[in-house]
Design a protein around this motif. Sequence first.
Motif, PDB file in Angstrom:
ATOM      1  N   PRO A  88     -14.880  36.563 -29.812  1.00  0.00           N
ATOM      2  CA  PRO A  88     -14.557  37.948 -30.195  1.00  0.00           C
ATOM      3  C   PRO A  88     -13.691  38.035 -31.441  1.00  0.00           C
ATOM      4  O   PRO A  88     -13.694  39.054 -32.131  1.00  0.00           O
ATOM      5  N   GLY A  89     -12.938  36.988 -31.740  1.00  0.00           N
ATOM      6  CA  GLY A  89     -12.083  37.013 -32.916  1.00  0.00           C
ATOM      7  C   GLY A  89     -12.858  37.192 -34.204  1.00  0.00           C
ATOM      8  O   GLY A  89     -12.421  37.891 -35.119  1.00  0.00           O
ATOM      9  N   PHE A  90     -14.031  36.563 -34.292  1.00  0.00           N
ATOM     10  CA  PHE A  90     -14.846  36.700 -35.495  1.00  0.00           C
ATOM     11  C   PHE A  90     -15.341  38.141 -35.645  1.00  0.00           C
ATOM     12  O   PHE A  90     -15.293  38.724 -36.730  1.00  0.00           O
ATOM     13  N   ALA A  91     -15.827  38.712 -34.554  1.00  0.00           N
ATOM     14  CA  ALA A  91     -16.320  40.094 -34.601  1.00  0.00           C
ATOM     15  C   ALA A  91     -15.191  41.061 -34.920  1.00  0.00           C
ATOM     16  O   ALA A  91     -15.360  42.006 -35.709  1.00  0.00           O
ATOM     17  N   ARG A  92     -14.024  40.849 -34.318  1.00  0.00           N
ATOM     18  CA  ARG A  92     -12.883  41.722 -34.555  1.00  0.00           C
ATOM     19  C   ARG A  92     -12.419  41.625 -36.005  1.00  0.00           C
ATOM     20  O   ARG A  92     -12.010  42.619 -36.613  1.00  0.00           O
ATOM     21  N   ALA A  93     -12.483  40.430 -36.580  1.00  0.00           N
ATOM     22  CA  ALA A  93     -12.099  40.252 -37.981  1.00  0.00           C
ATOM     23  C   ALA A  93     -12.994  41.084 -38.898  1.00  0.00           C
ATOM     24  O   ALA A  93     -12.533  41.705 -39.864  1.00  0.00           O
ATOM     25  N   THR A 118     -12.135  27.946 -39.010  1.00  0.00           N
ATOM     26  CA  THR A 118     -12.721  29.292 -39.050  1.00  0.00           C
ATOM     27  C   THR A 118     -13.834  29.411 -40.074  1.00  0.00           C
ATOM     28  O   THR A 118     -14.549  30.426 -40.085  1.00  0.00           O
ATOM     29  N   GLN A 119     -13.995  28.411 -40.923  1.00  0.00           N
ATOM     30  CA  GLN A 119     -15.012  28.483 -41.968  1.00  0.00           C
ATOM     31  C   GLN A 119     -16.344  27.855 -41.563  1.00  0.00           C
ATOM     32  O   GLN A 119     -17.317  27.952 -42.314  1.00  0.00           O
ATOM     33  N   ILE A 120     -16.413  27.211 -40.406  1.00  0.00           N
ATOM     34  CA  ILE A 120     -17.667  26.566 -40.020  1.00  0.00           C
ATOM     35  C   ILE A 120     -18.604  27.589 -39.383  1.00  0.00           C
ATOM     36  O   ILE A 120     -18.166  28.530 -38.722  1.00  0.00           O
ATOM     37  N   PRO A 121     -19.918  27.423 -39.584  1.00  0.00           N
ATOM     38  CA  PRO A 121     -20.862  28.317 -38.912  1.00  0.00           C
ATOM     39  C   PRO A 121     -20.950  27.969 -37.431  1.00  0.00           C
ATOM     40  O   PRO A 121     -20.928  26.792 -37.055  1.00  0.00           O
ATOM     41  N   LEU A 122     -21.032  29.006 -36.588  1.00  0.00           N
ATOM     42  CA  LEU A 122     -21.161  28.798 -35.153  1.00  0.00           C
ATOM     43  C   LEU A 122     -22.599  29.040 -34.714  1.00  0.00           C
ATOM     44  O   LEU A 122     -23.275  29.934 -35.229  1.00  0.00           O
ATOM     45  N   ASP A 123     -23.056  28.240 -33.748  1.00  0.00           N
ATOM     46  CA  ASP A 123     -24.359  28.499 -33.151  1.00  0.00           C
ATOM     47  C   ASP A 123     -24.320  29.851 -32.445  1.00  0.00           C
ATOM     48  O   ASP A 123     -23.282  30.251 -31.891  1.00  0.00           O
ATOM     49  N   PRO A 124     -25.438  30.582 -32.442  1.00  0.00           N
ATOM     50  CA  PRO A 124     -25.448  31.929 -31.840  1.00  0.00           C
ATOM     51  C   PRO A 124     -24.948  31.956 -30.406  1.00  0.00           C
ATOM     52  O   PRO A 124     -24.250  32.894 -30.007  1.00  0.00           O
ATOM     53  N   GLU A 125     -25.299  30.916 -29.600  1.00  0.00           N
ATOM     54  CA  GLU A 125     -24.883  30.947 -28.205  1.00  0.00           C
ATOM     55  C   GLU A 125     -23.375  30.781 -28.052  1.00  0.00           C
ATOM     56  O   GLU A 125     -22.763  31.273 -27.101  1.00  0.00           O
ATOM     57  N   ALA A 178     -12.549  26.450 -33.506  1.00  0.00           N
ATOM     58  CA  ALA A 178     -12.887  27.542 -34.430  1.00  0.00           C
ATOM     59  C   ALA A 178     -12.683  28.900 -33.760  1.00  0.00           C
ATOM     60  O   ALA A 178     -12.137  29.833 -34.363  1.00  0.00           O
ATOM     61  N   ILE A 179     -13.099  29.017 -32.500  1.00  0.00           N
ATOM     62  CA  ILE A 179     -12.953  30.284 -31.771  1.00  0.00           C
ATOM     63  C   ILE A 179     -11.477  30.598 -31.532  1.00  0.00           C
ATOM     64  O   ILE A 179     -11.025  31.736 -31.708  1.00  0.00           O
ATOM     65  N   LEU A 180     -10.707  29.589 -31.148  1.00  0.00           N
ATOM     66  CA  LEU A 180      -9.271  29.788 -30.943  1.00  0.00           C
ATOM     67  C   LEU A 180      -8.600  30.237 -32.241  1.00  0.00           C
ATOM     68  O   LEU A 180      -7.811  31.197 -32.250  1.00  0.00           O
ATOM     69  N   ALA A 181      -8.908  29.556 -33.338  1.00  0.00           N
ATOM     70  CA  ALA A 181      -8.282  29.881 -34.618  1.00  0.00           C
ATOM     71  C   ALA A 181      -8.667  31.282 -35.088  1.00  0.00           C
ATOM     72  O   ALA A 181      -7.831  32.022 -35.614  1.00  0.00           O
ATOM     73  N   ALA A 182      -9.922  31.646 -34.880  1.00  0.00           N
ATOM     74  CA  ALA A 182     -10.357  32.987 -35.278  1.00  0.00           C
ATOM     75  C   ALA A 182      -9.597  34.048 -34.498  1.00  0.00           C
ATOM     76  O   ALA A 182      -9.197  35.089 -35.057  1.00  0.00           O
ATOM     77  N   ASP A 183      -9.405  33.824 -33.206  1.00  0.00           N
ATOM     78  CA  ASP A 183      -8.640  34.777 -32.397  1.00  0.00           C
ATOM     79  C   ASP A 183      -7.203  34.904 -32.900  1.00  0.00           C
ATOM     80  O   ASP A 183      -6.668  36.012 -33.034  1.00  0.00           O
TER      81      ASP A 183
END
Length: 480
Positions: A117-122, A104-111, A59-64
Amino acid sequence: MAPRAGLSADRITRAAADLADRVGFDNISVSALARQFGVKDASMYSHVANLRELRARVAILAADEKTLSIAAAVAGRSGKDALVAYAGAYRDYALRHPGRYAATQIPLDPELAIDAPGFARAIELTYGMLRGYGLAEPALTDAVRLLRSTFHGFATLEAAGGFGHSRPAEESWAAILDALHTALTHWPTTDEKGESMSTRTEPTAATLRVPGATLHYEIRGRGPMLLLLPGSGGDAVIFDAIADTLAARYTVVAIDPRGYSHSTIDSPTPVDQRVEVQADDAFHLIEHLTPAGDSASLFGGSGGAIVALELLVRHPERIARVIAHEPPLFELLPDAAEQRAFVVEVHQLFRTNGLVAASARFLEGIGGTLKPLPAPESVPPRTAAMLARLTANAPLMMEHELRQFTSHHPDLAALRRHTDRLVLGAGRDTSLHLPARPAYALAAELGIEVTEFPGGHSGFTDAPAEFADLLLHLLSTPRG
């Protein structure tokens, strides 16, 4: 067990992402990847703790990846251009990488989200694009949810073959983006209680006494003051096509210049117009409507652009930004004598043959870059009444303003001190015809660039939505 040589968390993550695109994100497993690498499952757990961590890494890779693609697409764009580029990159990624996109549609745990960073940048990219439409909270969040729902829903249905109708999906996609642009441009505003208000605001008309005249102006919206100055012989209503969009972020004030339309002069007979006097009129209006120490932004078209420049020269302390669109400063041109003779010819033709002949010669001389006014019966009553006033204004402009304004020479030394708050504009359709040439000549004198606007000399009526988008962008973008 020691980690197998050649394996790493990054390599496993990318392999998992590729597998997700082939078989679906929900079908990836550690065992399937182990078989692909030719190792036992235990070797995989030396790099990823479990399937949950592996899914999060994908998910993190795809978001980036998706965010980088969108960022590249929207770079240097604003308004509808940015929306279309953003949407196209989003849809393209979803269709080319269905498994990654699903991740990219799954919820991520806060940690885990800390390392994403891809999610925040989006989020930053989306909010930045929407601010170009003049949106602020809570409208920003509502608009983000609208875009996400629309893009996600369309791409998901398209990938699943859900569009069985004969109409091509591309045509529906283009129509949807047009509808989104319209919705964002005319987003409902809210009052202090958060209750929805009409997006089309009826302006409030008022008058102001100034030395030698009574000025008529219209005001709408809320926020910092934005004063709109029409061209020679103009009327406040000429800005109706862009005023509501601008009023989402600004207190928009449009003026009838002295002696035209509803603005009267004290003299019983018409007098020659002077740039300095109209600039003082605008300054008095700013003083009247803004608190001491506050500044206002200006947009002027044609003759109004000359007035805006003069106001920047005379009262820079009250001016936040000036956008001057095609000021007809013919004296700055290398062929100034030729253009001066052309204006004299038009004026003499007006006196001998009348307004129609003079107007025809003027339009011919400037390259035919002005679109004809619409027929009164084809427009709303408010616009039709304005057209009648413009017709009455035209002889006054021909006799008392055309020569006076086109012969004006601005204070170049003073303008050079304030280029950090000046934008010079020229219409895309005007090209290098006479109305646009002075803007380029002035830009060369000041050492700045000319910004290309949609449409021609009357771009704010030629292409109002695109024109208003660009104005909002230029008004909010810091200048060097």
